[in-house]
Design a protein around this motif. Structure first.
Motif, short mmCIF file in Angstrom:
data_model
loop_
_atom_site.label_atom_id
_atom_site.label_comp_id
_atom_site.label_asym_id
_atom_site.label_seq_id
_atom_site.Cartn_x
_atom_site.Cartn_y
_atom_site.Cartn_z
N LYS A 332 0.83 -1.21 0.00
CA LYS A 332 0.00 0.00 0.00
C LYS A 332 0.86 1.25 0.00
O LYS A 332 0.55 2.25 -0.68
CB LYS A 332 -0.93 0.00 1.22
N ARG A 333 1.98 1.21 0.76
CA ARG A 333 2.90 2.34 0.75
C ARG A 333 3.61 2.48 -0.59
O ARG A 333 3.83 3.59 -1.08
CB ARG A 333 3.94 2.18 1.86
N LYS A 334 3.96 1.35 -1.18
CA LYS A 334 4.77 1.38 -2.41
C LYS A 334 3.94 1.62 -3.67
O LYS A 334 4.36 2.37 -4.57
CB LYS A 334 5.54 0.07 -2.54
N TYR A 335 2.76 0.97 -3.74
CA TYR A 335 1.97 1.04 -4.97
C TYR A 335 0.68 1.84 -4.82
O TYR A 335 -0.03 2.06 -5.80
CB TYR A 335 1.62 -0.37 -5.45
N GLY A 336 0.35 2.23 -3.61
CA GLY A 336 -0.87 3.00 -3.40
C GLY A 336 -2.08 2.15 -3.09
O GLY A 336 -3.11 2.66 -2.67
N SER A 337 -1.98 0.85 -3.32
CA SER A 337 -3.08 -0.06 -2.99
C SER A 337 -2.49 -1.34 -2.42
O SER A 337 -1.47 -1.85 -2.92
CB SER A 337 -3.92 -0.39 -4.23
N GLY A 338 -3.12 -1.84 -1.36
CA GLY A 338 -2.59 -3.03 -0.70
C GLY A 338 -2.82 -4.30 -1.48
O GLY A 338 -3.86 -4.46 -2.14
N ARG A 339 -1.86 -5.20 -1.45
CA ARG A 339 -1.97 -6.50 -2.10
C ARG A 339 -1.84 -7.60 -1.06
O ARG A 339 -1.31 -7.39 0.01
CB ARG A 339 -0.89 -6.65 -3.18
N ARG A 340 -2.33 -8.78 -1.41
CA ARG A 340 -2.38 -9.88 -0.45
C ARG A 340 -1.59 -11.08 -0.94
O ARG A 340 -1.54 -11.35 -2.14
CB ARG A 340 -3.83 -10.29 -0.18
N ILE A 341 -1.02 -11.80 0.01
CA ILE A 341 -0.36 -13.06 -0.31
C ILE A 341 -1.38 -14.18 -0.37
O ILE A 341 -1.36 -15.02 -1.28
CB ILE A 341 0.70 -13.39 0.77
N PHE A 342 -2.28 -14.20 0.59
CA PHE A 342 -3.33 -15.22 0.67
C PHE A 342 -4.67 -14.58 0.32
O PHE A 342 -4.86 -13.38 0.48
CB PHE A 342 -3.40 -15.82 2.07
N LYS A 343 -5.60 -15.42 -0.13
CA LYS A 343 -6.94 -14.91 -0.40
C LYS A 343 -7.57 -14.36 0.88
O LYS A 343 -8.33 -13.41 0.86
CB LYS A 343 -7.83 -16.03 -0.97
#
Length: 394
Positions: A332-343
Motif C-alpha cells: 500500500k505504501r509502495k503502490y498505493g493499494s494493498g496487495r495480499r499473499i493469501f486470499k
C-alpha cells in the motif's frame, strides 16, 4: 481433594488408597472426570447461553456456510475451564507448584478471554478488548511465570537448561547466548531466559486464538498438543524414562501430566458440541485459555524449544496473519493499494475460500470446512509424532 483425602486415609489402610499414588491412574481419572463434566455440564451451559441470547456475531466474509453460524452460542470456553478446574481440584496434588501455576494461568487467561467476549456480546463492540490490552495482560502473565521459574525454591532446578532435539545431550543452555562473562553474564542469561518465557506464553496464547476460526479446529489441534505435552511431562518427571531418553529429569513435573490429561479430556468433551456443525463456539474465553495453558506447561517442563514443531499449526496460522498484514501495508505504501499473499488470513480461511489445490496446481473450488479441519488435525498428529520421535534423534 480426592488425592489429598486418600493421602490422609493411607494411615488407616483404607482399601484402594494406593491407587492415587500412581500418576498413570490419576492421569486416566483426571481425563475421564474432565470429559464427563464437559459432556454433562456442556449441554446445560449451552442451553443457558441460548436462553441468554449470547450468540456469535458473524461478519460476511464471503465464506461458504458462514452466515448459517450466526446466533450460535459463544463463550463456550467456560465449559473447558470448568471441566479442567473441577478435574484438577479433585485429582491433582494441589501443593505442587506446577499445578498451582497452571491453575493460575487457567483463571487469568479465562478472565481475560471472558472480558473480551463480554465486550463483544453485551457491549456490541466487535473488536472486544484492544489488541494492546490483551497483549499487555499476556506479557504480565509471562513475566509472572518467568519470575516464579527463576526465583521460586520449589522449582526443580535453577539451571538455565532446556530440552532441544538433534544434539547429543538434548540440552541447550541459555547462558550460551550471553555476550558477557562473569556476574554480568549471569544476569544477562537469566534475562534472556525470562524473555523467552514471556515470548512463548504470549505467542501460544495468540496462536490458539488465531487458529480458532473453524468448528473444532482449535480444540482438536490443542488436544493433540496437550497429549504430547502430557507425555513429555510424565517422561521428564520419571528418573528412568528421562535417563533413557537423555532429557532433563524434573522432579514434580509428573503432576503436569495429570493436569494436561484433564486438559485433553475437557477438550475432547467440548468437541462433542464444537465439532462440525458446531453447537457452541469457545470464543476468546476458551482460545486464550488453551493457548496460555499450552505455553505455560511447555515452559514448566523445559520443552519450549520443541513448540515450533509441536505447535506447527499455531505457528503457520500466526505467520500467515503476520505476513498478510505486513505485505498489505508494504504494497500500500509502495503502490498505493494493498496487495495480499493469501486470499484470506488466517491460513485456514485461504483454503476455505480458494481450495487447497490452489497452492499446488491451479485454483479450484473451496474446500468444505470439515475437510480442512480434518486435514489440519492430521498434520497436527504428524507434528506430534515427529516431536516425540525427535527425542531419539542425535
Amino acid at each position: 481433594m480426592i488425592y489429598h483425602l486418600f493421602d490422609l486415609l493411607k494411615d488407616y489402610d483404607f482399601p484402594g488408597h494406593g491407587l492415587m499414588s500412581y500418576l498413570s491412574f490419576r492421569a486416566i481419572a483426571a481425563n475421564i472426570v474432565a470429559m464427563l463434566v464437559a459432556l454433562i455440564a456442556g449441554r446445560k451451559i449451552i442451553d443457558r447461553l441460548q436462553k441468554a441470547q449470547i450468540g456469535e456475531t458473524i461478519r460476511d466474509l464471503g465464506l461458504e456456510g458462514q452466515l448459517s453460524k450466526k446466533g450460535t452460542p459463544t463463550m463456550g470456553g467456560v465449559i473447558i475451564i470448568l471441566s479442567v478446574l473441577i478435574s484438577v481440584l479433585l485429582i491433582c496434588d494441589l501443593t505442587n507448584i506446577y499445578v498451582r501455576l497452571l491453575v493460575f494461568t487457567t483463571l487469568m487467561c479465562g478472565a481475560l478471554g471472558f472480558a473480551d467476549d463480554y465486550i463483544k456480546v453485551f457491549k456490541h463492540n466487535k473488536e472486544g478488548l484492544s489488541e494492546r490490552g490483551k497483549l499487555i495482560s499476556q506479557l504480565l502473565l509471562g513475566l509472572f511465570v518467568a519470575l516464579i521459574m527463576c526465583l521460586s525454591p520449589e522449582i526443580a532446578t535453577d539451571e538455565l537448561v532446556t530440552t532441544i532435539p538433534f544434539v547429543g545431550a538434548h540440552e541447550f543452555d541459555y547462558s550460551w547466548l550471553s555476550p558477557f562473562k562473569g556476574q554480568m553474564g549471569v544476569y544477562c542469561s537469566w534475562g534472556i531466559y525470562m524473555l523467552m518465557i514471556i515470548f512463548v506464553i504470549t505467542a501460544c496464547s495468540n496462536g490458539a486464538n488465531i487458529t480458532d476460526g473453524m468448528d473444532g479446529l482449535s480444540a482438536g489441534t490443542s488436544a493433540i498438543v496437550g497429549l504430547v505435552l502430557g507425555i513429555l511431562a510424565y517422561l521428564s518427571g520419571n528418573v528412568l524414562n528421562s535417563d533413557y531418553l537423555n532429557i532433563m529429569y524434573l522432579p514434580g513435573t509428573g503432576e503436569v501430566a495429570v493436569f494436561m490429561s484433564a486438559f485433553v479430556g475437557a477438550l475432547i468433551g467440548f468437541l462433542w458440541y464444537n465439532s462440525y456443525p458446531a453447537q457452541v463456539f469457545m470464543g476468546d474465553t476458551g482460545s486464550l485459555t488453551i493457548g496460555g495453558i499450552i505455553g505455560v506447561s511447555a515452559v514448566l517442563i523445559r520443552k519450549e524449544l520443541l513448540l515450533p514443531i509441536l505447535c506447527g499449526i499455531f505457528l503457520v496460522e500466526s505467520l500467515s496473519v503476520l505476513l498478510q498484514r505486513s505485505y498489505f501495508k508494504y504494497t500500500k505504501r509502495k503502490y498505493g493499494s494493498g496487495r495480499r499473499i493469501f486470499k484470506m488470513a488466517p491460513l485456514h480461511h485461504h483454503f476455505q475460500k480458494e481450495g487447497v489445490d490452489a497452492l499446488l496446481t491451479k485454483p479450484s473450488r473451496a474446500l468444505p470446512e470439515a475437510k480442512i479441519v480434518t486435514r489440519f488435525w492430521l498434520i497436527g498428529i504428524i507434528l506430534a509424532v515427529a516431536t516425540l520421535a525427535l527425542l531419539k534423534v542425535r
